[in-house]
Motif scaffolding. Structure first.
Motif, PDB file in Angstrom:
ATOM      1  N   GLY A   1      13.242  43.261  28.549  1.00 54.18           N
ATOM      2  CA  GLY A   1      12.747  44.393  27.803  1.00 54.18           C
ATOM      3  C   GLY A   1      10.977  44.081  27.620  1.00 54.18           C
ATOM      4  O   GLY A   1      10.562  43.126  27.612  1.00 54.18           O
ATOM      5  N   ASN A   2      10.570  45.400  27.343  1.00 53.54           N
ATOM      6  CA  ASN A   2       9.384  45.475  26.882  1.00 53.54           C
ATOM      7  C   ASN A   2       8.799  45.091  25.640  1.00 53.54           C
ATOM      8  O   ASN A   2       9.270  46.033  24.964  1.00 53.54           O
ATOM      9  CB  ASN A   2       8.306  46.663  27.609  1.00 53.54           C
ATOM     10  CG  ASN A   2       7.151  47.017  27.050  1.00 53.54           C
ATOM     11  OD1 ASN A   2       6.462  46.052  27.136  1.00 53.54           O
ATOM     12  ND2 ASN A   2       6.802  48.254  26.477  1.00 53.54           N
ATOM     13  N   VAL A   3       8.406  43.963  25.290  1.00 58.67           N
ATOM     14  CA  VAL A   3       8.227  43.449  23.928  1.00 58.67           C
ATOM     15  C   VAL A   3       6.975  44.199  22.995  1.00 58.67           C
ATOM     16  O   VAL A   3       5.832  43.824  23.804  1.00 58.67           O
ATOM     17  CB  VAL A   3       8.152  41.912  23.516  1.00 58.67           C
ATOM     18  CG1 VAL A   3       8.145  41.473  22.140  1.00 58.67           C
ATOM     19  CG2 VAL A   3       9.705  41.417  24.349  1.00 58.67           C
ATOM     20  N   LEU A   4       7.129  44.755  22.088  1.00 58.02           N
ATOM     21  CA  LEU A   4       6.176  45.418  21.277  1.00 58.02           C
ATOM     22  C   LEU A   4       6.240  44.664  19.918  1.00 58.02           C
ATOM     23  O   LEU A   4       7.157  44.853  19.002  1.00 58.02           O
ATOM     24  CB  LEU A   4       6.325  46.912  21.132  1.00 58.02           C
ATOM     25  CG  LEU A   4       6.300  47.397  22.577  1.00 58.02           C
ATOM     26  CD1 LEU A   4       6.827  49.345  22.207  1.00 58.02           C
ATOM     27  CD2 LEU A   4       4.839  47.710  22.968  1.00 58.02           C
ATOM     28  N   VAL A   5       5.140  44.057  19.267  1.00 65.50           N
ATOM     29  CA  VAL A   5       4.991  43.388  18.270  1.00 65.50           C
ATOM     30  C   VAL A   5       4.329  44.338  17.363  1.00 65.50           C
ATOM     31  O   VAL A   5       3.173  44.515  17.357  1.00 65.50           O
ATOM     32  CB  VAL A   5       4.291  41.916  18.452  1.00 65.50           C
ATOM     33  CG1 VAL A   5       4.321  41.173  17.015  1.00 65.50           C
ATOM     34  CG2 VAL A   5       4.797  41.176  19.687  1.00 65.50           C
ATOM     35  N   TYR A   6       5.139  44.387  16.231  1.00 63.05           N
ATOM     36  CA  TYR A   6       4.430  45.229  14.886  1.00 63.05           C
ATOM     37  C   TYR A   6       3.838  44.353  14.105  1.00 63.05           C
ATOM     38  O   TYR A   6       4.611  43.377  13.487  1.00 63.05           O
ATOM     39  CB  TYR A   6       5.211  46.351  14.592  1.00 63.05           C
ATOM     40  CG  TYR A   6       6.394  46.155  13.830  1.00 63.05           C
ATOM     41  CD1 TYR A   6       7.819  45.951  14.521  1.00 63.05           C
ATOM     42  CD2 TYR A   6       6.745  45.608  12.558  1.00 63.05           C
ATOM     43  CE1 TYR A   6       8.850  45.543  13.973  1.00 63.05           C
ATOM     44  CE2 TYR A   6       7.556  45.625  11.957  1.00 63.05           C
ATOM     45  CZ  TYR A   6       8.963  45.227  12.851  1.00 63.05           C
ATOM     46  OH  TYR A   6      10.166  45.037  12.111  1.00 63.05           O
ATOM     47  N   HIS A   7       2.862  44.863  13.148  1.00 60.14           N
ATOM     48  CA  HIS A   7       2.180  43.932  12.304  1.00 60.14           C
ATOM     49  C   HIS A   7       2.529  44.810  10.707  1.00 60.14           C
ATOM     50  O   HIS A   7       2.370  44.079   9.868  1.00 60.14           O
ATOM     51  CB  HIS A   7       0.772  43.406  12.441  1.00 60.14           C
ATOM     52  CG  HIS A   7       0.596  42.903  13.675  1.00 60.14           C
ATOM     53  ND1 HIS A   7       0.483  43.411  14.975  1.00 60.14           N
ATOM     54  CD2 HIS A   7       0.419  41.438  13.828  1.00 60.14           C
ATOM     55  CE1 HIS A   7       0.427  42.420  15.988  1.00 60.14           C
ATOM     56  NE2 HIS A   7       0.504  41.424  15.395  1.00 60.14           N
ATOM     57  N   ASP A   8       2.638  45.895  10.897  1.00 55.80           N
ATOM     58  CA  ASP A   8       2.752  46.562   9.567  1.00 55.80           C
ATOM     59  C   ASP A   8       3.744  47.763  10.021  1.00 55.80           C
ATOM     60  O   ASP A   8       4.156  48.102  11.006  1.00 55.80           O
ATOM     61  CB  ASP A   8       1.556  46.862   8.941  1.00 55.80           C
ATOM     62  CG  ASP A   8       0.506  47.801   9.862  1.00 55.80           C
ATOM     63  OD1 ASP A   8       1.256  48.621  10.732  1.00 55.80           O
ATOM     64  OD2 ASP A   8      -0.599  47.547   9.825  1.00 55.80           O
ATOM     65  N   ARG A   9       3.949  48.597   8.965  1.00 57.38           N
ATOM     66  CA  ARG A   9       4.909  49.687   8.698  1.00 57.38           C
ATOM     67  C   ARG A   9       4.490  50.669   9.908  1.00 57.38           C
ATOM     68  O   ARG A   9       5.015  51.458  10.490  1.00 57.38           O
ATOM     69  CB  ARG A   9       5.205  50.092   7.684  1.00 57.38           C
ATOM     70  CG  ARG A   9       6.164  51.557   7.318  1.00 57.38           C
ATOM     71  CD  ARG A   9       7.494  51.103   7.389  1.00 57.38           C
ATOM     72  NE  ARG A   9       8.445  52.181   7.367  1.00 57.38           N
ATOM     73  CZ  ARG A   9       9.519  52.258   7.394  1.00 57.38           C
ATOM     74  NH1 ARG A   9      10.244  50.874   7.485  1.00 57.38           N
ATOM     75  NH2 ARG A   9      10.391  53.347   7.429  1.00 57.38           N
ATOM     76  N   ALA A  10       3.141  51.028   9.683  1.00 59.72           N
ATOM     77  CA  ALA A  10       2.325  52.213  10.510  1.00 59.72           C
ATOM     78  C   ALA A  10       2.226  51.742  11.923  1.00 59.72           C
ATOM     79  O   ALA A  10       2.747  52.805  12.853  1.00 59.72           O
ATOM     80  CB  ALA A  10       0.996  52.323  10.114  1.00 59.72           C
ATOM     81  N   GLU A  11       2.293  50.577  12.376  1.00 51.34           N
ATOM     82  CA  GLU A  11       2.261  50.252  13.619  1.00 51.34           C
ATOM     83  C   GLU A  11       3.811  50.451  14.300  1.00 51.34           C
ATOM     84  O   GLU A  11       4.076  50.795  15.511  1.00 51.34           O
ATOM     85  CB  GLU A  11       1.851  48.684  14.118  1.00 51.34           C
ATOM     86  CG  GLU A  11       1.491  48.525  15.340  1.00 51.34           C
ATOM     87  CD  GLU A  11       0.924  46.885  15.559  1.00 51.34           C
ATOM     88  OE1 GLU A  11       0.287  46.883  16.713  1.00 51.34           O
ATOM     89  OE2 GLU A  11       1.064  46.197  14.591  1.00 51.34           O
ATOM     90  N   LEU A  12       4.963  50.069  13.544  1.00 59.23           N
ATOM     91  CA  LEU A  12       6.216  50.127  13.666  1.00 59.23           C
ATOM     92  C   LEU A  12       6.439  51.528  14.012  1.00 59.23           C
ATOM     93  O   LEU A  12       7.105  52.057  15.016  1.00 59.23           O
ATOM     94  CB  LEU A  12       7.086  49.686  12.522  1.00 59.23           C
ATOM     95  CG  LEU A  12       8.663  49.937  13.028  1.00 59.23           C
ATOM     96  CD1 LEU A  12       9.323  49.118  14.087  1.00 59.23           C
ATOM     97  CD2 LEU A  12       9.386  49.447  11.633  1.00 59.23           C
ATOM     98  N   GLU A  13       5.983  52.347  13.288  1.00 57.24           N
ATOM     99  CA  GLU A  13       6.225  53.915  13.436  1.00 57.24           C
ATOM    100  C   GLU A  13       5.551  54.494  14.658  1.00 57.24           C
ATOM    101  O   GLU A  13       6.238  55.349  15.478  1.00 57.24           O
ATOM    102  CB  GLU A  13       5.595  54.784  12.105  1.00 57.24           C
ATOM    103  CG  GLU A  13       6.558  54.492  10.755  1.00 57.24           C
ATOM    104  CD  GLU A  13       6.083  55.420   9.605  1.00 57.24           C
ATOM    105  OE1 GLU A  13       5.211  56.156   9.851  1.00 57.24           O
ATOM    106  OE2 GLU A  13       6.504  55.021   8.534  1.00 57.24           O
ATOM    107  N   LYS A  14       4.541  53.947  14.916  1.00 54.68           N
ATOM    108  CA  LYS A  14       3.665  54.408  16.042  1.00 54.68           C
ATOM    109  C   LYS A  14       4.635  53.948  17.326  1.00 54.68           C
ATOM    110  O   LYS A  14       4.590  54.774  18.239  1.00 54.68           O
ATOM    111  CB  LYS A  14       2.239  53.531  16.117  1.00 54.68           C
ATOM    112  CG  LYS A  14       1.552  54.095  17.592  1.00 54.68           C
ATOM    113  CD  LYS A  14       0.066  53.424  17.467  1.00 54.68           C
ATOM    114  CE  LYS A  14       0.038  52.019  17.639  1.00 54.68           C
ATOM    115  NZ  LYS A  14      -0.312  51.653  18.967  1.00 54.68           N
ATOM    116  N   TYR A  15       4.884  52.708  17.430  1.00 56.17           N
ATOM    117  CA  TYR A  15       5.839  52.386  18.729  1.00 56.17           C
ATOM    118  C   TYR A  15       7.124  53.133  18.706  1.00 56.17           C
ATOM    119  O   TYR A  15       7.532  53.795  19.643  1.00 56.17           O
ATOM    120  CB  TYR A  15       6.388  50.868  18.365  1.00 56.17           C
ATOM    121  CG  TYR A  15       5.102  49.936  18.725  1.00 56.17           C
ATOM    122  CD1 TYR A  15       4.158  50.100  19.536  1.00 56.17           C
ATOM    123  CD2 TYR A  15       5.140  48.779  18.038  1.00 56.17           C
ATOM    124  CE1 TYR A  15       3.226  49.269  19.924  1.00 56.17           C
ATOM    125  CE2 TYR A  15       4.115  47.755  18.127  1.00 56.17           C
ATOM    126  CZ  TYR A  15       3.044  47.951  19.227  1.00 56.17           C
ATOM    127  OH  TYR A  15       2.157  47.108  19.286  1.00 56.17           O
TER     128      TYR A  15
END
Ligand SMILES: [Mn+2]
Length: 363
Positions: free
Chosen positions: A74-88
């Motif tokens: 899979g395409n790994v997307l690393v989030y650093h905070d809640r806002a980034e998780l929501e964006k992904y």
């Protein structure tokens, strides 16, 4: 090159634009997350796999899990905070309207949280059946892992008589079995080991206690290990000193019932057939009505996967399924016998992956 797991999953989920699998800390682990990502290690806190209709997958993880995540698919997307998780979430689910969740594991709160993060109007679908159907057919790598887990627990099953002597407690024997499975390369118990002596053996899920083994007692052990996340499951019943005539007859009926059931295991068989064959034999004996559970269940990364080998099952078995074969007879206050193997369904029939002496064993 075989078809990827995510492509097979989406083929089992017609009409769904995406499936979201959530993995969180205990007790919210979802083994299907590891099934699709094929990661070799951790990844269990706030991790998400988003699989789209074409089988492409984004894996959303926090920085704690990044290194492990990159060992998998899979395409790994690393989030650093809640806002980034929501964006992904919004980007990954762009254009996806109907979203499936694993109804065998996702909580209401998780589903609501994800819908909120994804934004927009979405339909929620039940992806539980699609996930179960996909995971039911094991590939070569999975079968190798289960085979190894079965070899480890079979060694312990063969050694079991050596662990038994008058005065040893259920708890002591269970602890020794658990330690031995680890020594032999097991990566953890598949479930809490059941050790039940004497009258305790009439409770199918008896937890080991302080009861001490004495002459003439039944000793029932239901146990399994994990290897590379996959489980084995087996039950061996033995006796310390000569059992009663009734217990000897009970043992033989259960042994014959298991053979009758396993005879029905093959590609294309009705799952109910195996249960009914075993049940018919028990119900024709003096132990009529005392086979009080079903004949078997699916086995994989979870010790119980949704293949139901029961009298009312509507499912068909297929090559690549791994199921238990575990008839039992239980007489409250007297004792019980269960004999269980882990069995692989094959094109021609089936193969027992566990092995131990099935004839009556008197220690
Ligand atoms: Mn079982």
């Amino acid at each position: 090159m075989s078809v990827s797991r995510t492509v097979r999953l989406m083929a089992n989920a017609p009409g769904m634009d995406a499936i979201v699998i959530t993995n969180d800390g205990e007790p919210f682990l979802d083994s299907s997350f590891w099934y699709v990502t094929e990661q070799n290690s951790g990844c269990f806190e706030d991790s998400f796999a988003i699989i789209r209709a074409d089988g492409s997958m984004d894996v959303l993880v926090n920085i704690l899990e990044e290194e492990t995540a990159r060992t998998g698919k899979g395409n790994v997307l690393v989030y650093h905070d809640r806002a980034e998780l929501e964006k992904y979430f919004r980007e990954s689910l762009k254009g996806c309207h109907k979203i499936g969740f694993n109804t065998h594991s996702a909580t209401y709160g998780q589903v609501q949280g994800i819908l909120k993060m994804a934004g927009g109007v979405r339909d929620v679908a039940d992806a539980g059946k699609a996930i179960a159907a996909t995971e039911a057919v094991k590939d070569a790598r999975e079968i190798a892992a289960i085979r190894r887990a079965c070899t480890i627990s079979s060694t312990v099953a063969k050694e079991l008589p050596d662990y038994l002597a008058e005065g040893v407690s259920e708890r002591e024997v269970a602890a020794r079995m658990d330690a031995r499975m680890r020594e032999l390369g097991g990566t953890g118990n598949a479930f809490d080991t059941i050790a039940a002596f004497g009258p305790d053996s009439s409770q199918p899920h008896c937890m080991p206690g302080d009861y001490k083994l004495k002459q003439g007692d039944t000793a029932l052990f239901d146990f399994g290990t994990k290897y590379d996340r996959y489980c084995s499951d087996m039950t061996r019943t033995v006796f310390l000193g000569q059992p009663s005539e009734q217990m000897k007859r009970m043992y033989e009926v259960v042994r014959q019932a298991q053979l009758a059931g396993i005879d029905e295991y093959h590609d294309g068989a009705d799952a109910a057939s195996a249960d009914l064959a075993a049940r018919k034999l028990i119900d024709a004996s003096e132990f009529k009505g005392r086979f009080i559970h079903s004949f078997g269940h699916g086995i994989g990364m979870d010790i119980h996967q949704p293949i139901y080998v029961s009298p009312r099952s509507q499912q068909k078995l297929a090559a690549g399924n791994v199921v238990s074969a575990e008839p039992g007879v239980y007489l409250p206050g007297i004792g019980g016998v269960r004999i269980e193997d882990t069995v692989l369904i094959t094109k021609d029939g089936c193969e027992r992956l566990t092995s131990f002496p099935h004839e009556l064993t008197v220690v």
